[in-house]
Design a protein around this motif. Sequence first.
Motif, PDB file in Angstrom:
ATOM      1  N   GLU A 176       0.831  -1.208   0.000  1.00 17.08           N
ATOM      2  CA  GLU A 176       0.000   0.000   0.000  1.00 17.08           C
ATOM      3  C   GLU A 176       0.864   1.257   0.000  1.00 17.08           C
ATOM      4  O   GLU A 176       0.678   2.161  -0.826  1.00 17.08           O
ATOM      5  CB  GLU A 176      -0.919  -0.013   1.227  1.00 17.08           C
ATOM      6  N   ILE A 221       1.536   4.233  -2.999  1.00 18.34           N
ATOM      7  CA  ILE A 221       1.382   5.673  -2.760  1.00 18.34           C
ATOM      8  C   ILE A 221       2.701   6.399  -3.013  1.00 18.34           C
ATOM      9  O   ILE A 221       2.743   7.454  -3.656  1.00 18.34           O
ATOM     10  CB  ILE A 221       0.888   5.920  -1.321  1.00 18.34           C
ATOM     11  N   ILE A 273      -3.926   6.330 -10.231  1.00 19.64           N
ATOM     12  CA  ILE A 273      -4.838   7.215  -9.513  1.00 19.64           C
ATOM     13  C   ILE A 273      -6.096   7.462 -10.343  1.00 19.64           C
ATOM     14  O   ILE A 273      -6.099   7.263 -11.568  1.00 19.64           O
ATOM     15  CB  ILE A 273      -4.116   8.554  -9.202  1.00 19.64           C
ATOM     16  N   THR A 314      -1.186   5.190   6.998  1.00 18.80           N
ATOM     17  CA  THR A 314      -2.459   4.638   6.524  1.00 18.80           C
ATOM     18  C   THR A 314      -3.276   4.152   7.719  1.00 18.80           C
ATOM     19  O   THR A 314      -2.750   3.985   8.821  1.00 18.80           O
ATOM     20  CB  THR A 314      -2.227   3.463   5.558  1.00 18.80           C
ATOM     21  N   PHE A 351      -7.374   4.596  -0.928  1.00 16.58           N
ATOM     22  CA  PHE A 351      -6.870   3.638  -1.913  1.00 16.58           C
ATOM     23  C   PHE A 351      -7.675   2.351  -1.839  1.00 16.58           C
ATOM     24  O   PHE A 351      -8.290   2.035  -0.822  1.00 16.58           O
ATOM     25  CB  PHE A 351      -5.383   3.345  -1.676  1.00 16.58           C
ATOM     26  N   ILE A 379      -5.415   4.862  -6.253  1.00 16.28           N
ATOM     27  CA  ILE A 379      -5.602   5.983  -5.332  1.00 16.28           C
ATOM     28  C   ILE A 379      -6.847   6.763  -5.740  1.00 16.28           C
ATOM     29  O   ILE A 379      -7.087   6.997  -6.923  1.00 16.28           O
ATOM     30  CB  ILE A 379      -4.372   6.907  -5.345  1.00 16.28           C
ATOM     31  N   PHE A 393      -7.323  12.094  -4.261  1.00 15.50           N
ATOM     32  CA  PHE A 393      -6.024  12.630  -3.843  1.00 15.50           C
ATOM     33  C   PHE A 393      -6.089  14.151  -3.841  1.00 15.50           C
ATOM     34  O   PHE A 393      -6.582  14.771  -4.779  1.00 15.50           O
ATOM     35  CB  PHE A 393      -4.940  12.154  -4.813  1.00 15.50           C
TER      36      PHE A 393
END
Length: 201
Positions: A73, A77, A103, A139, A172, A188, A191
């Motif tokens: 994860e 990112i 994304i 996260t 996400f 994602i 954002f």
Amino acid sequence: MEKTKREIYRSLAKNNATSRASIIGLVLVSFAAMLIVYLMHINHDRYVYGLSKDKSLLPLELIEKEDLEDVYEKGHISHFISLFYTVNQFNYKEQIEKSFWLIDDSGKRLYEDYTKRGHYNNLIQSSSDQYVKEINIVTNDENNFKAAILVAINKPNQKDARLYKIIVEGSFEKTAADYPKNPYGYMIYNFRETQYSEITE
């Protein structure tokens, strides 16, 4: 004759004791093997396994799946942030295009916002390089994240790069991995930058 009989009985008794000891040993070994198999069974879903060269099933690493997912994860990112914020006059379009595979449309909206502000034109006109120096990502269990990014912009003949602190947030979800476009297999969403400030110290 009596002596011979006694020796035979002693030998039989000795063999009988040896046999009993062997049986007890086999029982203990069997019990230990069953215990190991049971422990492997109840913990089988905690580890990642793979096939060795001789097709045996072996643990790749003693890393729990939860920890491994956390690595993936944050890796996803970090991969997006590195692509989006590491740009110069020559590669910025290619870098941004690669980042869009990671994304939703919020990435395009952020790119359009930077374009309207003339950010990329300034990089081109000043022949500047922008790159990511640090990324710290947090996260949670709801698949939300927050990241602090340290971005440097360096101009030719400039002694020290100008540093900017950017705070971003988003969420996400897991998706199908697609190497090399989306190697970690996540997407994602939503954002956004919540803080953008120059570090003047």
